[in-house]
Enzyme design. Structure first.
Site, PDB file in Angstrom:
ATOM      1  N   ASP A 106       0.823  -1.215   0.000  1.00 45.90           N
ATOM      2  CA  ASP A 106       0.000   0.000   0.000  1.00 45.90           C
ATOM      3  C   ASP A 106       0.853   1.260   0.000  1.00 45.90           C
ATOM      4  O   ASP A 106       1.851   1.331   0.725  1.00 45.90           O
ATOM      5  CB  ASP A 106      -0.841   0.033   1.293  1.00 45.90           C
ATOM      6  CG  ASP A 106      -2.308  -0.256   1.045  1.00 45.90           C
ATOM      7  OD1 ASP A 106      -2.782  -0.102  -0.100  1.00 45.90           O
ATOM      8  OD2 ASP A 106      -2.986  -0.648   2.014  1.00 45.90           O
ATOM      9  N   GLU A 204     -14.291  -1.916  -1.176  1.00 40.65           N
ATOM     10  CA  GLU A 204     -14.455  -2.112   0.269  1.00 40.65           C
ATOM     11  C   GLU A 204     -15.777  -1.523   0.763  1.00 40.65           C
ATOM     12  O   GLU A 204     -16.146  -0.390   0.424  1.00 40.65           O
ATOM     13  CB  GLU A 204     -13.288  -1.450   1.036  1.00 40.65           C
ATOM     14  CG  GLU A 204     -13.465  -1.560   2.547  1.00 40.65           C
ATOM     15  CD  GLU A 204     -12.216  -1.320   3.374  1.00 40.65           C
ATOM     16  OE1 GLU A 204     -11.148  -1.065   2.804  1.00 40.65           O
ATOM     17  OE2 GLU A 204     -12.333  -1.397   4.613  1.00 40.65           O
TER      18      GLU A 204
HETATM   19  O1  KIV Z   1      -4.828  -1.800   4.288  1.00 42.51           O
HETATM   20  C1  KIV Z   1      -5.459  -2.840   4.052  1.00 42.51           C
HETATM   21  O2  KIV Z   1      -5.266  -3.850   4.704  1.00 42.51           O
HETATM   22  C2  KIV Z   1      -6.424  -2.823   2.963  1.00 42.51           C
HETATM   23  C3  KIV Z   1      -7.289  -3.996   2.759  1.00 42.51           C
HETATM   24  C4  KIV Z   1      -7.890  -4.627   3.866  1.00 42.51           C
HETATM   25  C5  KIV Z   1      -7.998  -4.042   1.496  1.00 42.51           C
HETATM   26  O3  KIV Z   1      -6.477  -1.881   2.250  1.00 42.51           O
END
Ligand code: KIV
Length: 294
Positions: A106, A204
């Site tokens: 991320d 989500e």
């Molecule tokens: O940060 C995260 O874990 C997420 C997911 C749960 C999709 O974005």
């Protein structure tokens, strides 16, 4: 999502063994995930550290080093406080043991929204320092230019629409898409993310009908979290599905009760230490007379 019993089990087996995961050659790629649209559901979980990634790896197509690490591991109240350095540290740990799943990291809040150039600087640093193969960012119309910029420069991007945890201060952690206005805004987010070239899109916390509509409308696979079975794959926060927390969102199915297991184990350890039962004979090093003589 309910699990289906494999067809070859005796009827009525109350406790069927889970099917073993298919053997894979090499690592799953972003292109492999993109090609799963409408096919076998894509199995995804979050991972933040090396031992957990080693366990999850061969069961999953994709491991997400999610910025949820801020809440799950670091005890932050939201993902807003997560930094690029934190994501890189956890990404490196996961990459040390994940051998076959695609690893996606991320991009945290504040590291990509200012411009496509900022997004590329962060994404290239994340890929170079962790060795992961793709990044995810909370996307939509506002981030479509950044997604396209990254994809054109060789960075596989996973989008994330619907409930966007990094926007918690604006819109909270509530499920989205239950009014007509929210519905059309989320469809626009998903379409913009898909058209910008994302290889998959996390959806989500949205109403079932909306998840189905997004899955039907966009070309990349949708990966649902609290978004019904009408998605091309599913993801959960691993610690949620393993039962590590007292409270979990309604969409989480618990597959274990690790919080209770850990509590019991630690209570037994504490009792043993207090009663001087631990360490016992099996845990002792002893003086080795033979080595001493030699
Ligand atoms: O940060 C995260 O874990 C997420 C997911 C749960 C999709 O974005």
């Amino acid at each position: 999502m309910s699990r289906q019993e494999p067809a070859n089990l005796p009827a009525g087996d109350p406790n069927p063994a889970p099917a073993s995961p298919p053997k894979r050659q090499g690592r799953v790629t972003a292109a492999d995930i993109a090609a799963r649209k409408g096919g076998d559901p894509v199995v995804c979980l979050t991972a933040y550290d090396a031992p957990m990634a080693a366990i999850l790896d061969h069961h999953c197509d994709l491991l997400l080093v999610g910025d949820s690490v801020g809440m799950v591991v670091h005890g932050l109240p939201s993902t807003v406080g997560v930094t690029v350095d934190m994501m890189i540290m956890h990404g490196k740990a996961v990459m040390r043991t994940a051998r076959s799943a695609l690893v996606v990291v991320d991009l945290p809040f504040g590291s990509y929204e200012a411009s496509p150039q900022q997004a590329f600087e962060t994404a290239s640093r994340v890929l170079q320092e962790t060795g992961a193969q793709a990044v995810k960012l909370e996307s939509g119309v506002h981030a479509a230019a950044a997604v396209a910029f990254l994809v054109q420069r060789g960075v596989p991007v996973m989008g994330h629409v619907g409930l966007r945890p990094q926007a918690v201060h604006l819109s909270g952690f509530k499920a989205k898409g239950r009014t007509e206005e929210e519905r059309s805004a989320i469809i626009a987010e998903a379409v913009a993310t898909a058209e910008a070239g994302a290889f998959a899109v996390v959806v989500e916390g949205v109403a079932e009908e909306l998840a189905r509509e997004i899955t039907d409308r966009i070309a990349p696979p949708t990966i649902g979290i609290g978004a019904s079975p009408h998605c091309d794959g599913q993801i959960l926060v691993t610690e949620d599905m393993l039962g590590l927390f007292e409270w979990t969102p309604k969409f989480v199915k618990r597959y274990a009760d690790l919080r209770a297991d850990i509590d019991r184990a630690v209570a037994a350890y504490a009792d043993d230490v207090r009663a001087r039962r631990f360490p016992g004979a099996a845990q002792l090093y002893r003086f080795d007379a033979a080595k001493q003589a030699g």
